[in-house]
Design a protein around this motif. Structure first.
Motif, short mmCIF file in Angstrom:
data_model
loop_
_atom_site.label_atom_id
_atom_site.label_comp_id
_atom_site.label_asym_id
_atom_site.label_seq_id
_atom_site.Cartn_x
_atom_site.Cartn_y
_atom_site.Cartn_z
N GLY A 146 0.80 -1.22 0.00
CA GLY A 146 0.00 0.00 0.00
C GLY A 146 0.83 1.27 0.00
O GLY A 146 0.55 2.19 -0.78
N PRO A 147 1.86 1.39 0.87
CA PRO A 147 2.67 2.61 0.86
C PRO A 147 3.35 2.87 -0.49
O PRO A 147 3.47 4.03 -0.92
CB PRO A 147 3.70 2.35 1.96
CG PRO A 147 3.03 1.40 2.89
CD PRO A 147 2.20 0.52 2.01
N LEU A 148 3.80 1.81 -1.17
CA LEU A 148 4.43 1.98 -2.48
C LEU A 148 3.43 2.58 -3.47
O LEU A 148 3.75 3.56 -4.19
CB LEU A 148 4.93 0.64 -2.99
CG LEU A 148 5.46 0.61 -4.43
CD1 LEU A 148 6.71 1.45 -4.56
CD2 LEU A 148 5.73 -0.83 -4.86
N PHE A 149 2.23 2.04 -3.51
CA PHE A 149 1.22 2.52 -4.45
C PHE A 149 0.78 3.95 -4.13
O PHE A 149 0.71 4.82 -5.02
CB PHE A 149 0.01 1.58 -4.42
CG PHE A 149 -1.13 2.05 -5.27
CD1 PHE A 149 -1.08 1.94 -6.65
CD2 PHE A 149 -2.27 2.61 -4.68
CE1 PHE A 149 -2.15 2.38 -7.43
CE2 PHE A 149 -3.33 3.03 -5.45
CZ PHE A 149 -3.27 2.92 -6.83
N LEU A 150 0.48 4.22 -2.86
CA LEU A 150 -0.01 5.55 -2.50
C LEU A 150 1.06 6.62 -2.66
O LEU A 150 0.74 7.77 -3.00
CB LEU A 150 -0.55 5.55 -1.07
CG LEU A 150 -1.95 4.96 -0.88
CD1 LEU A 150 -2.40 5.10 0.57
CD2 LEU A 150 -2.95 5.65 -1.81
N GLN A 151 2.31 6.27 -2.42
CA GLN A 151 3.36 7.28 -2.61
C GLN A 151 3.53 7.62 -4.09
O GLN A 151 3.78 8.78 -4.44
CB GLN A 151 4.69 6.79 -2.03
CG GLN A 151 5.78 7.86 -2.02
CD GLN A 151 5.37 9.08 -1.22
OE1 GLN A 151 5.06 8.99 -0.03
NE2 GLN A 151 5.38 10.26 -1.85
N LEU A 152 3.35 6.64 -4.95
CA LEU A 152 3.35 6.93 -6.39
C LEU A 152 2.20 7.89 -6.75
O LEU A 152 2.38 8.83 -7.54
CB LEU A 152 3.21 5.63 -7.18
CG LEU A 152 4.46 4.73 -7.24
CD1 LEU A 152 4.10 3.36 -7.83
CD2 LEU A 152 5.56 5.39 -8.06
N GLU A 153 1.04 7.65 -6.16
CA GLU A 153 -0.11 8.52 -6.41
C GLU A 153 0.10 9.92 -5.85
O GLU A 153 -0.27 10.92 -6.47
CB GLU A 153 -1.37 7.89 -5.82
CG GLU A 153 -1.81 6.60 -6.48
CD GLU A 153 -2.19 6.81 -7.93
OE1 GLU A 153 -2.99 7.75 -8.21
OE2 GLU A 153 -1.70 6.06 -8.80
N LEU A 154 0.72 9.98 -4.68
CA LEU A 154 1.00 11.29 -4.08
C LEU A 154 2.02 12.07 -4.90
O LEU A 154 1.91 13.28 -5.07
CB LEU A 154 1.48 11.12 -2.64
CG LEU A 154 0.42 10.66 -1.63
CD1 LEU A 154 1.06 10.29 -0.31
CD2 LEU A 154 -0.64 11.75 -1.43
#
Length: 236
Positions: A208-216
């Protein structure tokens, strides 16, 4: 015997002597009528009228030197009035909103662009898992500062991940809300929005952190040239 050339005060007129301004009196030319109050001509009655100093008057300093004269003597162009216009940050993409900011949406503070792999794996390994909780706190805080319409308490979100496992539910709620806040912030920026369901599922499997940081990062990239902590406009 009375001196015929004496003034009304009984003193002889000055001929060729300096006047009050330090200049010698000028003799009247033939055919030129003397005017009282001018340099070189005595007043006919009372005290001589004084001309105003050439640079005295409104807008001058105490010493008689005009303020505008000093200002105009400064080199360079005239300073611009008011504040500089909001920079143009371009368009959000083919699926986004128009590039003009929405005045009714206000402005927010730009968050930090981070390395997604460092957030997901590198820094948590180095810090024995501590950085993961730091990232949760900072990410929630940055989303709330970017768009004030996003209601978030970073400290409560952190506690949900830290000790919420004792009652099982809070970490899942916090993970879901982090995804929805990311989508809300992307909507305010006018960029394509993420899927919070996908973000929640990826949290369950550990990425989850990998995906959300890409989105951020895609959200922060909406403002090229801006830096972390800078105030930026909202578009929706």
């Amino acid at each position: 015997m009375t001196n015929q050339s004496a003034t009304p005060h009984g003193y002889p007129e000055s001929h060729g002597y300096p006047d009050q301004h330090g200049y010698p009196d000028q003799q009247s030319q033939p055919g030129q009528q003397s005017q009282p109050g001018q340099r070189g001509y005595p007043a006919s009655q009372g005290h001589p009228a004084q001309e105003p100093h050439p640079i005295d008057g409104p807008g001058t300093s105490t010493g008689g030197f005009p303020i505008y004269a000093f200002r105009e003597s400064l080199p360079g162009p005239e300073p611009e009035q008011g504040y500089p216009a909001t920079p143009d940050y371009g368009f959000p993409g083919p699926n986004g909103a128009p590039g003009a900011p929405d005045p009714s949406a206000g402005a927010g503070v730009l968050g930090k662009h981070r390395n997604p792999f460092a957030v997901w794996l590198g820094l948590p390994l180095i810090t024995l898992g501590i950085y993961y909780f730091v990232w949760v706190y900072k990410t929630n805080r940055e989303l709330g500062e970017y768009d004030r319409r996003i209601q978030v308490n970073p400290a409560l979100s952190l506690l949900a991940f830290l000790i919420g496992w004792l009652i099982i539910v809070p970490p899942f709620v916090a993970a879901w809300r982090l995804g929805t806040r990311t989508r809300a912030a992307q909507h305010a920026a006018g960029v394509p929005e993420t899927n919070p369901v996908l973000a929640f599922v990826l949290f369950l499997i550990g990425v989850g952190p990998l995906f959300l940081q890409l989105e951020l990062n895609r959200l922060w990239d909406r403002y090229p040239g801006a830096v972390e902590g800078q105030q930026v406009p909202l578009y929706r």
